[in-house]
Every structure is written in C-alpha cells, then in structure tokens.
Motif scaffolding. Structure first.
Motif, mmCIF file in Angstrom:
data_model
loop_
_atom_site.group_PDB
_atom_site.id
_atom_site.type_symbol
_atom_site.label_atom_id
_atom_site.label_comp_id
_atom_site.label_asym_id
_atom_site.label_seq_id
_atom_site.Cartn_x
_atom_site.Cartn_y
_atom_site.Cartn_z
ATOM 1 N N UNK A 41 0.838 -1.201 0.000
ATOM 2 C CA UNK A 41 0.000 0.000 0.000
ATOM 3 C C UNK A 41 0.867 1.244 0.000
ATOM 4 N N UNK A 42 0.766 2.033 -1.077
ATOM 5 C CA UNK A 42 1.526 3.264 -1.184
ATOM 6 C C UNK A 42 0.679 4.423 -0.650
ATOM 7 N N UNK A 43 1.228 5.612 -0.680
ATOM 8 C CA UNK A 43 0.586 6.766 -0.049
ATOM 9 C C UNK A 43 -0.791 7.073 -0.632
ATOM 10 N N UNK A 44 -0.978 6.928 -1.919
ATOM 11 C CA UNK A 44 -2.285 7.211 -2.519
ATOM 12 C C UNK A 44 -3.346 6.252 -1.989
ATOM 13 N N UNK A 45 -2.998 4.986 -1.860
ATOM 14 C CA UNK A 45 -3.931 3.993 -1.314
ATOM 15 C C UNK A 45 -4.276 4.324 0.134
ATOM 16 N N UNK A 46 -3.295 4.808 0.882
ATOM 17 C CA UNK A 46 -3.544 5.153 2.285
ATOM 18 C C UNK A 46 -4.396 6.409 2.414
ATOM 19 N N UNK A 47 -4.228 7.350 1.497
ATOM 20 C CA UNK A 47 -5.084 8.536 1.518
ATOM 21 C C UNK A 47 -6.527 8.152 1.221
ATOM 22 N N UNK A 48 -6.737 7.264 0.265
ATOM 23 C CA UNK A 48 -8.084 6.775 -0.033
ATOM 24 C C UNK A 48 -8.647 6.022 1.171
ATOM 25 N N UNK A 49 -7.818 5.221 1.805
ATOM 26 C CA UNK A 49 -8.240 4.486 2.999
ATOM 27 C C UNK A 49 -8.631 5.466 4.105
ATOM 28 N N UNK A 50 -7.820 6.490 4.307
ATOM 29 C CA UNK A 50 -8.129 7.498 5.312
ATOM 30 C C UNK A 50 -9.451 8.202 5.027
ATOM 31 N N UNK A 51 -9.692 8.512 3.760
ATOM 32 C CA UNK A 51 -10.953 9.145 3.381
ATOM 33 C C UNK A 51 -12.152 8.257 3.671
ATOM 34 N N UNK A 52 -12.002 6.975 3.397
ATOM 35 C CA UNK A 52 -13.099 6.040 3.681
ATOM 36 C C UNK A 52 -13.333 5.899 5.184
ATOM 37 N N UNK A 53 -12.257 5.888 5.946
ATOM 38 C CA UNK A 53 -12.398 5.826 7.410
ATOM 39 C C UNK A 53 -13.138 7.064 7.908
ATOM 40 N N UNK A 54 -12.750 8.232 7.403
ATOM 41 C CA UNK A 54 -13.390 9.474 7.831
ATOM 42 C C UNK A 54 -14.892 9.455 7.529
#
Length: 89
Positions: A41-54
């Motif tokens: 998981x690279x940074x873009x995937x983690x940003x998407x993951x963070x958005x979904x968590x939010x």
C-alpha cells in the motif's frame, strides 16, 4: 457514528475496498507492525483508505497523523484516538 473501537479487521476491510490487496501479501497474517509499503500500500492507497475511514466513522484524520502512521497498529491507534475524542466531545 460508530462508537466501538476501530479494529484490525475494520482496517483490513477498508484497505481491501479502497485499494485491493497484493496477492503476495497475506493480510490474515501478523501484520500489525508491518509497514504499509511492505504490504503493498503506497501513499495514494492510504489517503483513499483514510478518506473512507473518515466517511464511515464520521471523524477527521489529521494528514500528518495519517501519513505518519506507517503500520496498521499506528493507524488503528490514530483512528481510535479520534473516535475517543469524538465520543467524549
């Protein structure tokens, strides 16, 4: 809003929805302290993951805290801290 603790299973489900999984990585193994990069998981995937968590948990994750959480354990801790702050506010 969810009032329960955010768990590794919650994180795995959101990671799979947001970015899929590297076939070479076993997310069912002991991954709590494995860096996201090693899990594929690279940074873009983690940003998407963070958005979904939010969106799912109706919290706001600080960008620095999100990018600083390099392992599942660290991200789970960040999310649970925000959930705790949200429920005590």
């Amino acid at each position: 809003m969810a009032t329960e603790a955010f768990t590794l299973d919650d994180l795995k489900a959101i990671l799979l929805e947001a970015a899929g999984a590297d076939e070479a990585v076993d997310l069912d193994g002991d991954i709590l302290d494995t860096e996201f990069e090693a899990l594929g998981y690279e940074s873009l995937a983690l940003l998407e993951t963070g958005g979904r968590i939010e969106r799912t948990y109706q919290i706001s994750l600080d960008d620095d805290a999100l990018t600083g959480a390099v392992t599942p354990r660290a991200l789970i801790d960040v999310v649970n801290a925000q959930l705790s702050a949200a429920t005590s506010a």
